[in-house]
Motif scaffolding. Structure first.
Motif, PDB file in Angstrom:
ATOM      1  N   PRO A   1       0.825  -1.218   0.000  1.00  0.00           N
ATOM      2  CA  PRO A   1       0.000   0.000   0.000  1.00  0.00           C
ATOM      3  C   PRO A   1       0.855   1.262   0.000  1.00  0.00           C
ATOM      4  N   GLY A   2       0.541   2.161  -0.918  1.00  0.00           N
ATOM      5  CA  GLY A   2       1.271   3.410  -1.019  1.00  0.00           C
ATOM      6  C   GLY A   2       2.593   3.299  -1.748  1.00  0.00           C
ATOM      7  N   ARG A   3       2.952   2.078  -2.191  1.00  0.00           N
ATOM      8  CA  ARG A   3       4.237   1.900  -2.881  1.00  0.00           C
ATOM      9  C   ARG A   3       4.095   1.144  -4.203  1.00  0.00           C
ATOM     10  N   ALA A   4       3.197   0.184  -4.275  1.00  0.00           N
ATOM     11  CA  ALA A   4       3.008  -0.609  -5.495  1.00  0.00           C
ATOM     12  C   ALA A   4       1.919   0.011  -6.358  1.00  0.00           C
ATOM     13  N   SER A   5       2.014  -0.213  -7.654  1.00  0.00           N
ATOM     14  CA  SER A   5       1.024   0.335  -8.576  1.00  0.00           C
ATOM     15  C   SER A   5      -0.363  -0.238  -8.290  1.00  0.00           C
TER      16      SER A   5
ATOM     17  N   PRO B   1      -2.063   9.104  -9.678  1.00  0.00           N
ATOM     18  CA  PRO B   1      -2.617  10.320  -9.068  1.00  0.00           C
ATOM     19  C   PRO B   1      -2.190  10.529  -7.618  1.00  0.00           C
ATOM     20  N   ASP B   2      -1.983   9.445  -6.881  1.00  0.00           N
ATOM     21  CA  ASP B   2      -1.601   9.567  -5.473  1.00  0.00           C
ATOM     22  C   ASP B   2      -0.100   9.579  -5.252  1.00  0.00           C
ATOM     23  N   GLY B   3       0.685   9.509  -6.328  1.00  0.00           N
ATOM     24  CA  GLY B   3       2.133   9.584  -6.156  1.00  0.00           C
ATOM     25  C   GLY B   3       2.864   8.500  -6.934  1.00  0.00           C
ATOM     26  N   LEU B   4       4.148   8.412  -6.673  1.00  0.00           N
ATOM     27  CA  LEU B   4       5.020   7.469  -7.358  1.00  0.00           C
ATOM     28  C   LEU B   4       4.774   6.055  -6.844  1.00  0.00           C
ATOM     29  N   ARG B   5       4.717   5.092  -7.755  1.00  0.00           N
ATOM     30  CA  ARG B   5       4.487   3.704  -7.392  1.00  0.00           C
ATOM     31  C   ARG B   5       5.387   2.796  -8.234  1.00  0.00           C
ATOM     32  N   ALA B   6       5.593   1.566  -7.769  1.00  0.00           N
ATOM     33  CA  ALA B   6       6.431   0.595  -8.470  1.00  0.00           C
ATOM     34  C   ALA B   6       5.572  -0.401  -9.232  1.00  0.00           C
ATOM     35  N   TYR B   7       6.036  -0.758 -10.437  1.00  0.00           N
ATOM     36  CA  TYR B   7       5.397  -1.845 -11.175  1.00  0.00           C
ATOM     37  C   TYR B   7       6.408  -2.897 -11.618  1.00  0.00           C
ATOM     38  N   GLY B   8       7.704  -2.646 -11.440  1.00  0.00           N
ATOM     39  CA  GLY B   8       8.734  -3.590 -11.838  1.00  0.00           C
ATOM     40  C   GLY B   8       8.868  -4.737 -10.854  1.00  0.00           C
ATOM     41  N   ALA B   9       9.052  -5.945 -11.388  1.00  0.00           N
ATOM     42  CA  ALA B   9       9.078  -7.150 -10.550  1.00  0.00           C
ATOM     43  C   ALA B   9      10.261  -7.183  -9.596  1.00  0.00           C
ATOM     44  N   GLY B  10      11.412  -6.663 -10.028  1.00  0.00           N
ATOM     45  CA  GLY B  10      12.572  -6.651  -9.151  1.00  0.00           C
ATOM     46  C   GLY B  10      12.361  -5.787  -7.928  1.00  0.00           C
ATOM     47  N   ILE B  11      11.568  -4.743  -8.083  1.00  0.00           N
ATOM     48  CA  ILE B  11      11.237  -3.877  -6.946  1.00  0.00           C
ATOM     49  C   ILE B  11      10.166  -4.532  -6.085  1.00  0.00           C
ATOM     50  N   LEU B  12       9.105  -5.009  -6.735  1.00  0.00           N
ATOM     51  CA  LEU B  12       7.950  -5.518  -6.000  1.00  0.00           C
ATOM     52  C   LEU B  12       8.267  -6.760  -5.175  1.00  0.00           C
ATOM     53  N   SER B  13       9.287  -7.516  -5.562  1.00  0.00           N
ATOM     54  CA  SER B  13       9.640  -8.720  -4.810  1.00  0.00           C
ATOM     55  C   SER B  13      10.752  -8.481  -3.807  1.00  0.00           C
TER      56      SER B  13
ATOM     57  N   GLU C   1      14.124  -2.653  -1.629  1.00  0.00           N
ATOM     58  CA  GLU C   1      14.084  -1.763  -2.791  1.00  0.00           C
ATOM     59  C   GLU C   1      12.691  -1.197  -3.035  1.00  0.00           C
ATOM     60  N   LEU C   2      11.662  -1.888  -2.586  1.00  0.00           N
ATOM     61  CA  LEU C   2      10.317  -1.338  -2.735  1.00  0.00           C
ATOM     62  C   LEU C   2      10.204  -0.012  -1.988  1.00  0.00           C
ATOM     63  N   VAL C   3      10.702   0.029  -0.787  1.00  0.00           N
ATOM     64  CA  VAL C   3      10.674   1.272  -0.008  1.00  0.00           C
ATOM     65  C   VAL C   3      11.638   2.297  -0.602  1.00  0.00           C
ATOM     66  N   TYR C   4      12.870   1.844  -0.911  1.00  0.00           N
ATOM     67  CA  TYR C   4      13.906   2.745  -1.421  1.00  0.00           C
ATOM     68  C   TYR C   4      13.493   3.403  -2.736  1.00  0.00           C
ATOM     69  N   SER C   5      12.979   2.624  -3.670  1.00  0.00           N
ATOM     70  CA  SER C   5      12.707   3.152  -5.008  1.00  0.00           C
ATOM     71  C   SER C   5      11.645   4.239  -5.002  1.00  0.00           C
ATOM     72  N   VAL C   6      10.682   4.117  -4.098  1.00  0.00           N
ATOM     73  CA  VAL C   6       9.561   5.053  -4.073  1.00  0.00           C
ATOM     74  C   VAL C   6       9.808   6.230  -3.127  1.00  0.00           C
ATOM     75  N   GLU C   7      10.533   5.980  -2.031  1.00  0.00           N
ATOM     76  CA  GLU C   7      10.604   6.982  -0.977  1.00  0.00           C
ATOM     77  C   GLU C   7      11.965   7.648  -0.800  1.00  0.00           C
TER      78      GLU C   7
END
Length: 280
Positions: free
Chosen positions: A55-59, A189-201, A205-211
């Motif tokens: 929530p708040g990080r993934a697409s 609309p609510d901000g930057l989110r991740a859709y790449g598998a390397g980030i999402l897994s 990096e999920l936190v780092y890439s977005v924040e």
């Protein structure tokens, strides 16, 4: 007879996976009976950790598609996923023993078959693993294959990969894959989110890439992505951002052959955005 193991980059140990089970296209049946209770528990804990971070990080498209993977208390059976995936977008997941050659990878994608490593990391590798395992492939990649636009993009990538190989441009196209399918960001609309598998897994990096304020985040252009080298052993110092999955599909609609020819005469960028002199 099986196939020979495949290695990308450098590693202190030989590739994992039983390649003697692989057919001529490197696919193999999922040996579901071989999974131990520890394996199932590792999958369950990985899924719980990553899903809590979404929530708040993934697409939004990824979050909406994730339930299609099915129950997460145990490692899913590929046939159960395919029973839902095939009617949705015409894709199916197929087992592989580990990394496979690029040409075989491209051929599978072009046929709407996504290769999924059938083994899972050990508990000691819970936080980091060098090679992609079943959790990375299933959790990171497969949910967005339920999205028609991303599903078509991945097939187009496979078709383009076969052509790039003939033109000697495989590295350029590999960079596009890296910076979109593996490590892509999307602005919602609510901000930057991740859709790449390397980030999402990856929990870190999920936190780092977005924040994090450290990486540079650039609007995606195919040319810049193809000119940018990448690192496999650190968080990415550069991410490319799209505004929609449709934009990603539209950006890759053109024939890349003239682009490959033009890019060969231009300098490249390091992973952190420094321009390199030609030939370095």
């Amino acid at each position: 007879m099986g196939q020979a193991p495949v290695v990308y980059g450098q590693s202190e140990r030989p590739p994992r996976g039983d390649y003697t089970r692989a057919a001529s296209d490197y696919t193999c049946a999922q040996n579901y009976a071989a999974y131990t209770e520890t394996d199932h528990d590792t999958y369950r804990r990985l899924y719980a950790r990553q899903s809590a971070l979404l929530p708040g990080r993934a697409s939004s498209e990824f979050i909406a598609a994730l339930p299609a993977l099915g129950p997460h208390e145990r490692i899913p059976r590929f046939e159960d996923i395919n029973a839902r995936l095939m009617p949705a977008t015409g894709w199916q997941v197929v087992g592989v023993p580990g990394l496979i050659p690029e040409l075989d990878f491209f051929r599978l994608l072009a046929a709407r078959k996504f290769p999924v490593t059938d083994w899972i990391r050990t508990p000691a590798e819970f936080d980091y693993i060098v090679e992609p395992d079943i959790f990375h492939d299933l959790f990171g990649h497969v949910p967005l294959l339920f999205n028609p636009v991303l599903a078509d993009y991945v097939q187009r990538y496979g078709q383009g990969g076969l052509k790039a190989d003939r033109l000697g441009a495989g590295e350029m196209l590999a960079r596009l894959y890296w910076y979109t399918i593996e490590f892509g960001l999307i602005r919602e609309p609510d901000g930057l989110r991740a859709y790449g598998a390397g980030i999402l897994s990856s929990s870190g990096e999920l936190v780092y890439s977005v924040e994090s304020p450290k990486p540079q985040r650039l609007p995606l252009t195919v040319e810049r992505a193809m000119r940018t080298r990448y690192k496999i052993d650190t968080y990415q110092p550069t991410y490319f951002v799209i505004d929609s999955l449709q934009q990603l599909f539209d950006l890759t609609e053109a024939d890349f052959e003239p682009l490959y020819a033009r890019l060969r005469g231009l300098p490249e960028y390091t992973a952190d955005g420094q321009i390199l002199a030609p030939g370095l």
